[in-house]
Structure formats: C-alpha cells, structure tokens
Write an enzyme that holds these catalytic residues in place. Structure first.
Site, PDB file in Angstrom:
ATOM      1  N   ASP A 157       3.612   9.478  -0.932  1.00 32.43           N
ATOM      2  CA  ASP A 157       2.305   8.786  -0.341  1.00 32.43           C
ATOM      3  C   ASP A 157       2.141   7.762  -1.402  1.00 32.43           C
ATOM      4  OD1 ASP A 157       0.089   8.032   1.036  1.00 32.43           O
ATOM      5  OD2 ASP A 157      -0.592   9.983   1.270  1.00 32.43           O
ATOM      6  N   HIS A 203       0.680  -1.251   0.112  1.00 31.01           N
ATOM      7  CA  HIS A 203       0.035  -0.001   0.127  1.00 31.01           C
ATOM      8  C   HIS A 203       0.883   1.112   0.000  1.00 31.01           C
ATOM      9  CE1 HIS A 203      -4.005  -1.802   0.742  1.00 31.01           C
ATOM     10  NE2 HIS A 203      -3.034  -2.749   0.920  1.00 31.01           N
TER      11      HIS A 203
HETATM   12  P1  ADP Z   1      -3.208   6.634   4.681  1.00 34.32           P
HETATM   13  O1  ADP Z   1      -3.588   5.094   4.429  1.00 34.32           O
HETATM   14  O2  ADP Z   1      -1.743   6.838   4.906  1.00 34.32           O
HETATM   15  O3  ADP Z   1      -3.747   7.074   6.232  1.00 34.32           O
HETATM   16  P2  ADP Z   1      -5.154   7.419   2.738  1.00 34.32           P
HETATM   17  O4  ADP Z   1      -5.520   8.866   2.469  1.00 34.32           O
HETATM   18  O5  ADP Z   1      -4.836   6.428   1.774  1.00 34.32           O
HETATM   19  O6  ADP Z   1      -3.862   7.466   3.816  1.00 34.32           O
HETATM   20  O7  ADP Z   1      -6.340   6.684   3.795  1.00 34.32           O
HETATM   21  C1  ADP Z   1      -6.784   7.563   4.710  1.00 34.32           C
HETATM   22  C2  ADP Z   1      -8.139   7.073   5.254  1.00 34.32           C
HETATM   23  O8  ADP Z   1      -8.494   7.299   6.443  1.00 34.32           O
HETATM   24  C3  ADP Z   1      -9.193   7.735   4.307  1.00 34.32           C
HETATM   25  O9  ADP Z   1     -10.179   6.969   4.134  1.00 34.32           O
HETATM   26  C4  ADP Z   1      -9.667   8.827   5.306  1.00 34.32           C
HETATM   27  O10 ADP Z   1     -10.868   9.326   5.068  1.00 34.32           O
HETATM   28  C5  ADP Z   1      -9.451   8.198   6.439  1.00 34.32           C
HETATM   29  N1  ADP Z   1      -9.432   9.182   7.612  1.00 34.32           N
HETATM   30  C6  ADP Z   1      -8.252  10.135   7.614  1.00 34.32           C
HETATM   31  N2  ADP Z   1      -8.433  11.068   8.704  1.00 34.32           N
HETATM   32  C7  ADP Z   1      -9.598  10.800   9.201  1.00 34.32           C
HETATM   33  C8  ADP Z   1     -10.411  11.239  10.395  1.00 34.32           C
HETATM   34  N3  ADP Z   1      -9.814  12.217  11.115  1.00 34.32           N
HETATM   35  N4  ADP Z   1     -11.545  10.722  10.673  1.00 34.32           N
HETATM   36  C9  ADP Z   1     -11.788   9.540  10.023  1.00 34.32           C
HETATM   37  N5  ADP Z   1     -11.293   9.106   8.995  1.00 34.32           N
HETATM   38  C10 ADP Z   1     -10.224   9.620   8.575  1.00 34.32           C
HETATM   39  O1  F6P Z   2      -1.842   2.820   4.196  1.00 37.55           O
HETATM   40  C1  F6P Z   2      -0.861   2.706   4.955  1.00 37.55           C
HETATM   41  C2  F6P Z   2      -0.963   2.030   6.337  1.00 37.55           C
HETATM   42  O2  F6P Z   2      -0.179   1.744   6.987  1.00 37.55           O
HETATM   43  C3  F6P Z   2      -1.939   1.051   6.370  1.00 37.55           C
HETATM   44  O3  F6P Z   2      -1.411  -0.162   6.112  1.00 37.55           O
HETATM   45  C4  F6P Z   2      -2.793   0.991   7.842  1.00 37.55           C
HETATM   46  O4  F6P Z   2      -3.916   0.626   7.760  1.00 37.55           O
HETATM   47  C5  F6P Z   2      -2.632   2.608   7.699  1.00 37.55           C
HETATM   48  O5  F6P Z   2      -1.892   3.182   6.984  1.00 37.55           O
HETATM   49  C6  F6P Z   2      -3.006   3.111   9.214  1.00 37.55           C
HETATM   50  O6  F6P Z   2      -1.682   2.938   9.862  1.00 37.55           O
HETATM   51  P1  F6P Z   2      -1.758   2.176  11.282  1.00 37.55           P
HETATM   52  O7  F6P Z   2      -2.359   0.873  11.157  1.00 37.55           O
HETATM   53  O8  F6P Z   2      -0.304   2.044  11.816  1.00 37.55           O
HETATM   54  O9  F6P Z   2      -2.751   2.767  12.261  1.00 37.55           O
END
Ligand code: ADP
Ligand code: F6P
Length: 469
Positions: A365, A157
């Site tokens: 990212d 990912h």
């Molecule tokens: P990562 O996997 O690195 O966290 P992504 O942007 O791919 O980054 O995915 C983040 C996910 O977490 C998204 O579905 C987003 O809506 C959710 N998310 C991020 N911040 C919040 C928050 N404050 N409350 C609820 N959901 C959140």
């Molecule tokens: O998208 C990368 C990632 O590490 C996912 O594997 C994971 O679910 C998400 O970010 C949140 O991270 P964590 O599981 O360490 O809270």
C-alpha cells in the site's frame, strides 16, 4: 502567493451543503485550493459517445472545479486498462495480474493528451500545477509540449515498485522519462523514493547532482518523500459528532460480551483481505476460548468492478467468509460480518472507536489512511490496538503499531491474540506515540511541505534552462 491548480483523475470536492461524507484527501486538497484561490481539474466520472473536451465549471465552497467527460474507449483503455490493469497491479507487486496491451498504452497517452489540451487554456503564467497519481504520469510532458513553462509537481499516492518489477513494463523508460518533465516528484515513503532513484541510477544513467536533485534524460528534477496524513483535527471533531456517538453505541450494543475487530478497505486485492480472513480463521482454530467472544467486522466498498481481477477477489471473499461463518457460526454469533457498502465518515469514526483492534494488513500500500483514521478515532483513556502490515507505507511512521507480515497467517493470528490481550498501560503507551505522529504529520503538514517545496523551486536548474529558451 501563486494560484494552485490541482489535477487528479477523480475529482471529489466537498458538497456545497457540507453534509456529504468526503475523504481526507479531498478535504485537504479543497482547503489548499481555497487558500491558494485555486482550481481542481479532472475527469467528471461520466462518459459521452465522443470526446468533446467541453469543460463543466462550478464553484464549490470557494473552490473552482473543472471537469471533463471521457468517451467509453477512454474509460476502457485508460482508466480500466492502463491505469488499473497495468500500472496498479504492477506498482502493487502483482505482476501475475498485470496486463500488457498496446491499446491500453495508447488510450493512456490519448487521455493524458486530452487532459492537457483541455487544461492548457486555464493555466496562467504564475500558477503552480500539482498533478496526482499514476493515472496522469505523462501529463506534464503533454503540457510542456503545449508550451506550459509553469512549475509543475507530481505526487504518487501508490508505491513505486522495485527496479526488477518496473523494468518488466514495456515502455518503462518512456514513462520514467516523462517524470523528468516535472520540477518536483513526491513519493509516500523513503523506500519508494529510493526505489525510483535506483531506477534512475541503473536504467537512465542518472546522477544526484546535489541533495535531492537528480539529473537524467538531460533534465533535472527535485525528488522527495512526503508522507500523506489525515485531517486529524477534523477527525477528532467527527468522533464527537452525534452520528459517530450513535454508531459507537450501536456497535457496542451488538457486540455485548464480545470484542470487536474492524477492517475498512476498498475491495481491492492489494488490501490483503483474503489473507486476513484466512489468518482470522487460523486464530479461531488456535484459540477455542475466543469462539463466540470475538467478532470481525470487515467493511469492503466495491471498487473498479469492471476489472476482472476485482470481480474475482470479490467472489473469493464471498466464498471464504461464507465458509468460515458456515464452520463456526452459532445461533447468536457470526465470526465475520462482511459488509459491502460505503459509510459516511462520521459513522466510520464511530465504528473505529468501538473496535478493540484495527486490522490494517495490505499486501502492499502506498500509505493507507485507514490506519491513521483508526488511531485518530480511539478513546484516549482506553484506546484499541492497531495491527499494521509491514508493507503499508504507513508502517514507516507508525512503528508503535503491532507490525505484521500479512503473508504469514501465523504472524497475523499471533498479532490478533496479542492485540486482544494487551494490557491497558501498553495500549496507552503505544497509542499516545501513534497519535502524536498522526497529529503532527497530518494532511495540512503534507500539503504545506509539498506546496512550499514546489513554490520554492523557481531557481532550479531545470527552470533556468527552460527560461533560457
Ligand atoms: P485507498 O486510497 O487505496 O483506497 P486509503 O486507506 O489510503 O486507501 O484510503 C481509503 C479512504 O477511503 C479512507 O479515507 C477510508 O476512510 C475511506 N473508505 C474506505 N472504505 C470506506 C467505506 N466503506 N465507506 C466510507 N469510506 C471508506
Ligand atoms: O490511493 C490510490 C487511489 O487510486 C486514488 O488515486 C483513488 O482516488 C483511490 O485510490 C480510489 O480509486 P478509484 O478512483 O479508482 O475509485
């Protein structure tokens, strides 16, 4: 149809009531598992004084979920250690934050072994095994050692780093060799796939034997780019929900006479939050006419808070946002509303829709699903503008966003100004193309492309070889 076993460090199935907010990935995996009458295996998120290997099994919404507790040392060395102090920073180009500690590497190997031993009895001969993310790279190797001959796929990912970076990791060869115990390797983008292939060519003396098939370490694997998407149809429903509409109204009510810019991220140094705040500060300094007319709402959910680098970025963001607000705020206006909490998905959808600009500016990212969620939440007749980092995997697909260099404050400040003043016909043109991409390459398409590729691999040379033994 084969049964599907999904393995990930964190297991976040939908709640039985269906009311809980869950991420797009969790929903998609749950749907895939229902279709393939599958099983989802991973860490429970809990610890016990000593590892017992005891499985907790439950059936949630048609999906069997199997979790195992870890012991404290596992969490320190595997999750906080090798996964989040070594691989995460390195894979996100932050070698300055990367810690190399043999105890972390040992913990990582131990937990992968423990996962394999716990999962092994649950695997039946025709199951497809789909393993996710950087926490679990050596899991296939451990399962093969236990005699598992099933088709196994891995999906990363996060980014795969450039050759010059990955080779700074002690034991990088062993890590990459373990990837050749899979049948299918999936990356988020063509760029990350190519970076991996460059390593295989240069460092492992590997070769591409036919399109997409690579040979190294005496084994063969299929490699491809499978960009992940969101559940666009579900998001469209969420945006129309009562809670989303109420949140949209609330946001508009508290930004009357003002334009709203939104950022939604895990509180992670890879997300470029400090750089974003500083660029916004430059924007305010360069555009005195915008003062009191624009507001940045930054939602940043605390994440991995036992790791020092995360504590440091949190402290810096408190300081920078405080300083900017101290310098510019007036009696009825603060330039940055900085919020450290989680919101339900329907509430987030309402916030995205109320925002004139979505600022998604990570320094690096794998994909970034927030960018896609922002697009999916817009009003088709009056959409907002997405400002997107060139270093998010999503930029490969979402070229109709305003693409910026997140390291350049001037670039970002200009992009904010351009987004806020973009004429409606241009906003519509850009958004329609973005939305088409988000809709066509949604999470179901991602899942189907990947699982079908894995399912179709029965005759790969690697398996022929394995079957001959
Ligand atoms: P990562 O996997 O690195 O966290 P992504 O942007 O791919 O980054 O995915 C983040 C996910 O977490 C998204 O579905 C987003 O809506 C959710 N998310 C991020 N911040 C919040 C928050 N404050 N409350 C609820 N959901 C959140
Ligand atoms: O998208 C990368 C990632 O590490 C996912 O594997 C994971 O679910 C998400 O970010 C949140 O991270 P964590 O599981 O360490 O809270």
């Amino acid at each position: 149809m084969s049964r599907l076993i999904v393995v990930s460090n964190r297991v976040t199935p939908p709640s039985a009531s269906g009311e809980e907010s869950v991420g797009g990935l969790a929903m998609a995996l749950a749907a895939a598992l229902r279709e393939y009458s599958g099983l989802w295996f991973g860490w429970s998120g809990k610890t016990t004084p000593e590892f017992t290997g005891q499985l907790a099994m439950q059936k949630i919404d048609g999906v069997t979920v199997a979790t195992v507790d870890l012991e404290d040392a596992d969490v320190d060395e595997y999750y906080n250690g090798y996964a989040n102090k070594t691989l995460w920073p390195l894979f996100h180009y932050r070698s300055d934050l990367t810690a190399f500690d043999r105890a972390y590497g040992e913990g990582y190997e131990r937990v992968n072994r423990r996962f394999a031993e716990t999962l092994r009895p649950l695997i039946e001969p025709n199951d497809l095994v789909w393993i996710h993310d950087y926490h679990l790279i050596p899991l296939a190797r451990e399962l093969r050692r236990l005699g598992v001959k099933n088709r196994m796929g891995f999906f990363l990912h996060v980014p795969w780093p450039a050759y010059q970076l990955i080779t700074t990791l002690p034991g990088h060869r062993q890590l990459v060799q373990a990837m050749f115990d899979y049948d299918l390797l999936g990356f988020q983008t063509a760029e990350y796939q190519q970076a991996f292939e460059e390593y295989v060519l240069n460092e492992a003396d590997g070769e591409q034997t036919s399109p997409g098939i690579w040979k190294a370490f005496g084994r063969t694997v299929r490699i491809g780019a499978y960009p992940i998407g969101i559940d666009a149809a579900d998001f469209a429903k969420l945006v129309r929900s009562q809670r989303a509409v109420r949140m949209n109204d609330l946001m508009r009510a508290c930004t009357v006479f003002r334009r709203l810019i939104i950022g939604v991220d895990r509180l992670d140094y890879s997300k470029g939050l400090e750089e974003r705040f500083l660029a916004y500060e430059d924007f305010l300094g360069n555009h005195p006419d915008a003062l009191e007319g624009v507001s940045l709402l930054q939602i940043a959910t605390p994440s991995r808070d036992e790791v020092t680098a995360y504590q440091d970025i949190r402290a810096r963001l408190d300081a920078v946002s405080g300083r900017i607000n101290g310098a510019y705020a007036t009696a009825d206006w603060v330039p940055i509303r900085y919020v450290n909490r989680t919101y339900r998905r329907d509430e987030l959808a309402g916030m995205y829709r109320a925002a004139d600009v979505g600022l998604v500016t990570p320094l690096r990212d794998g994909m970034n699903l927030v960018a896609k969620e922002y697009v999916a939440a817009q009003d088709p007749s009056d959409p907002g503008v997405l400002v997107l980092s060139q270093f998010a995997g999503a930029a490969e697909q979402l070229g109709d966003a305003l693409i910026v260099n997140p390291f350049s404050r001037e670039d970002m400040s200009d992009a904010i100004q351009r987004a806020l003043t973009m004429p409606r016909p241009e906003r519509l043109r850009r958004w329609e193309r973005l939305m088409e991409e988000v809709r066509n390459n949604d999470v179901t398409a991602w899942r189907d492309r990947y699982v079908q590729a894995l399912e179709g691999l029965a005759a790969t040379p690697r398996l022929v070889e394995a079957a001959a033994h």
